[in-house]
Design an enzyme around this catalytic site. Sequence first.
Site, PDB file in Angstrom:
ATOM      1  N   LYS A 123     -16.046  23.819  21.465  1.00  0.00           N
ATOM      2  CA  LYS A 123     -14.667  24.303  21.611  1.00  0.00           C
ATOM      3  C   LYS A 123     -14.682  25.811  21.513  1.00  0.00           C
ATOM      4  O   LYS A 123     -15.558  26.395  20.844  1.00  0.00           O
ATOM      5  CB  LYS A 123     -13.798  23.745  20.480  1.00  0.00           C
ATOM      6  CG  LYS A 123     -12.335  23.730  20.806  1.00  0.00           C
ATOM      7  CD  LYS A 123     -12.063  22.532  21.679  1.00  0.00           C
ATOM      8  CE  LYS A 123     -10.629  22.226  21.889  1.00  0.00           C
ATOM      9  NZ  LYS A 123     -10.500  20.855  22.406  1.00  0.00           N
TER      10      LYS A 123
HETATM   11  N1  GLU Z   1      -9.350  20.393  25.752  1.00  0.00           N
HETATM   12  C1  GLU Z   1      -9.472  19.032  26.146  1.00  0.00           C
HETATM   13  C2  GLU Z   1      -9.788  18.140  24.963  1.00  0.00           C
HETATM   14  O1  GLU Z   1      -9.537  18.482  23.837  1.00  0.00           O
HETATM   15  C3  GLU Z   1     -10.412  18.850  27.342  1.00  0.00           C
HETATM   16  C4  GLU Z   1     -11.813  19.308  27.155  1.00  0.00           C
HETATM   17  C5  GLU Z   1     -12.637  19.272  28.435  1.00  0.00           C
HETATM   18  O2  GLU Z   1     -12.152  18.845  29.463  1.00  0.00           O
HETATM   19  O3  GLU Z   1     -13.787  19.695  28.360  1.00  0.00           O
HETATM   20  O4  GLU Z   1     -10.239  17.031  25.118  1.00  0.00           O
END
Ligand code: GLU
Length: 423
Positions: free
Chosen positions: A111
Site C-alpha cells: 500500500k
Molecule cells: N485499493 C484497493 C484495495 O484496497 C485496490 C488495490 C489494487 O487494485 O491493487 O483493495
Amino acid sequence: MKKLTAEWDSPLFMQVQAQFETAAQKLSLDENIFNRLRVPDKALIVSVPFRNDDGSIRVVPGYRVQHNDVLGPYKGGLRYHPLVNLGEVAALASLMTWKCALVNLPLGGAKGGIQIDPTLLSRGELQRMTRRYTSEIVNFIGPDVDIPAPDMGTNEQVMAWIMDTYSQLKGHAVAEIVTGKPVIIGGSLGRKEATGRGVVYCLIEASKLLNYKLDESTRIAVQGFGNVGAAAVKKLEKIGTKVVAVSDVKSGVYNPKGLSYQALTDWVNQHRSLEGFPEADAVTNAELACLDVDIVVPAATEGTITPEIARKLKCKILAEGANGPTTLEADKIIEDRGDIFVIPDILANAGGVIVSYFEWVQDLQNYFWTEQEINKRLFEIMSTAFQTIHEFSKAHQVNMRNAALMTGIQKVSQAMLTRGFYP
Ligand code: GLU
C-alpha cells in the site's frame, strides 16, 4: 507476545495486528512464520516536494509499504488523505496480502500513501505531487516488483500520471506499472466499478445462503459515495433492490421510498457533495448506519462502525466495502449479538484487486478482454471465494472475518514453508 516497535503504532495497525493474532492463534501458525508476517517486509518513507500554484514549494510525507511477496509481486492501492501515516499504510498493506491470497491471485500485498488532502489541491498541484512521488519511489516499484492502484483520494487520472512518469523515466511505455488506469492507455474495462460490483456479488451469494430475497423489498444503506459506494449503489439498483440512504464525508441523505443512482450522481457532479440533495432527509453517517434497513454497506473509510453504532445496528447483513470499517470492540459486539452476518472487508472489497489483476495480465499480454468476459470472471472468483470462506467458517466454527483471514494467512504460510528460508 513481544510488543512491536513504535513506528507501526496507529489505531488501524493495532486493529489489523489483533485480528491477525487471533486468526494465527486459531490456525496454530508456526511461530517463525507468525513473527515474519506480523510486520511488513519493507517500508519506504519519502519527502515529496512539489510546486504550489503560487510558486512556493511544499513538502509532504509519502509512503510505500510492501508487506509480503511470497505469492507474487506486491500489489495495492495508493491513498491521498490528510491522516495517512506509516502505521495505517502498513496495516492496509497487510490486508492486501490476505486479500490477494484468499481470492487466489498470484500477488502479494502493498500500500502507498501521501499525507495530503487532495481536494485542496489544484489539478496542476495534484499532477506535480503525483509525478514527484512516483520519481521518489521509482526504484521501489516495478511491473514484476510492486504494482500500485487507486485507493481513497486517488483515481484513474492519478494512475495515468504515475504510468506516464514511470514510462518517461524508463524511456518507453510501461502500462503494466499501475492498474486502475484509463482504458485508453491500457486500463481494463470494468475496473472502475469492480470493487462496488464485487460487494454486490458477495451480497448475492449471502442472500442465497441466508435464504432471503434481493428485490424491491430489500432496503439498503450505503455509507460513502466514492468509487466503491457509488458503484455499489449503481449495481444494487440494477439488480432491483432499494437503496434508501447514502452518505459522503459531508452529509447523508435518506428517503424510505428509495434513491436514484443517476439523480445522486448528477447532484454530486454539480455540487461536489450530496449536501442539499432534494426529496430526501438529511442524516449523519452514524444515523445512516443505524437506520431500519436490511443491509448496511460501510464503504467510506476505516473505523466508522464504532461500538456505539454496533449496538444500534438494525441490519441483517454488514458488507464491508471499505478496508477496516469495523473497530475491534464493535466487531466483538456484533459477534456477541449474533444476529448480523458480516462479509469482511478482505472478501467483500476484493473485486477491485481482482480486476486489477486482470488489467495487469492484459497489459503483459497486450491482449484485451471484453467487459462481459471480465465481469463473468470476476463473478466466478468472488462467488467461489465467498463459498470457500463460508464453508471454512462452518468447518472450523469461526466467524466470516476469521475464516477469511485464516484462509489468506494459511495460503501465504504454506507458500513460505514450501519455498523455504533464505539464506
Ligand atoms: N485499493 C484497493 C484495495 O484496497 C485496490 C488495490 C489494487 O487494485 O491493487 O483493495
